[in-house]
Motif scaffolding. Structure first.
Motif, PDB file in Angstrom:
ATOM      1  N   VAL A   4      -2.452  12.606   7.405  1.00 59.97           N
ATOM      2  CA  VAL A   4      -1.848  11.624   8.300  1.00 59.97           C
ATOM      3  C   VAL A   4      -1.202  12.368   9.462  1.00 59.97           C
ATOM      4  N   LEU A  22       4.548   4.711   4.667  1.00 60.87           N
ATOM      5  CA  LEU A  22       3.619   5.734   4.165  1.00 60.87           C
ATOM      6  C   LEU A  22       4.205   6.445   2.948  1.00 60.87           C
ATOM      7  N   VAL A  27       2.496   9.164   0.503  1.00 61.78           N
ATOM      8  CA  VAL A  27       2.206  10.166   1.525  1.00 61.78           C
ATOM      9  C   VAL A  27       3.436  11.060   1.656  1.00 61.78           C
ATOM     10  N   ILE A  30       3.305  14.364   6.636  1.00 69.24           N
ATOM     11  CA  ILE A  30       2.830  13.744   7.871  1.00 69.24           C
ATOM     12  C   ILE A  30       2.945  14.788   8.966  1.00 69.24           C
ATOM     13  N   ILE A  59      -5.108   8.320  10.327  1.00 75.46           N
ATOM     14  CA  ILE A  59      -5.359   8.653   8.927  1.00 75.46           C
ATOM     15  C   ILE A  59      -6.717   9.321   8.921  1.00 75.46           C
ATOM     16  N   LEU A  83      -6.097   5.773   2.660  1.00 75.35           N
ATOM     17  CA  LEU A  83      -5.292   6.941   2.287  1.00 75.35           C
ATOM     18  C   LEU A  83      -5.922   7.781   1.192  1.00 75.35           C
TER      19      LEU A  83
END
Length: 84
Positions: A4, A22, A27, A30, A59, A83
Motif C-alpha cells: 500500500v 487499512l 495493513v 504503508i 494498492i 489487499l
C-alpha cells in the motif's frame, strides 16, 4: 498482503482515517509519500493520479483514489480481495 502506497500531508484528517481503515484490515506497512514537504512531489502525484487532493492511495499498482473511494470499496466488499 498487497503493498500500500499513500500520498499524504502532515495534517490531513482523511489520511488518518484511511490509515485507520487499512490498519483495521491488517495493513501494518504503508509507504507514505509526503507531498507537503516538496512541491515537485505533489506535481508527481498529480501527474500519476490526475488528482490534487490527499490521500491518494495505491494498492499494489492499482490507484484506489482517496479516503471516500477506499471506504466505498470496503462497504462494497471489494477492499479485502484487493489487499490479499
Amino acid at each position: 498482503m498487497a503493498a500500500v502506497t499513500m500520498y499524504t500531508t502532515a495534517v490531513c484528517p482523511y489520511c488518518q482515517m484511511a490509515k485507520r481503515l487499512l490498519a483495521s484490515k491488517g495493513v501494518t506497512a504503508i509507504e507514505e509519500i509526503r507531498v507537503d514537504q516538496d512541491p515537485q512531489v505533489r506535481e508527481a502525484m498529480m501527474a500519476r493520479t490526475g488528482r490534487r487532493t490527499v490521500p491518494q492511495i495505491y494498492i499494489g499498482e492499482q490507484h484506489v483514489g482517496g479516503f471516500d473511494d477506499l471506504s466505498a470499496l470496503d462497504r462494497a466488499g471489494k477492499l479485502d480481495p484487493l489487499l490479499k
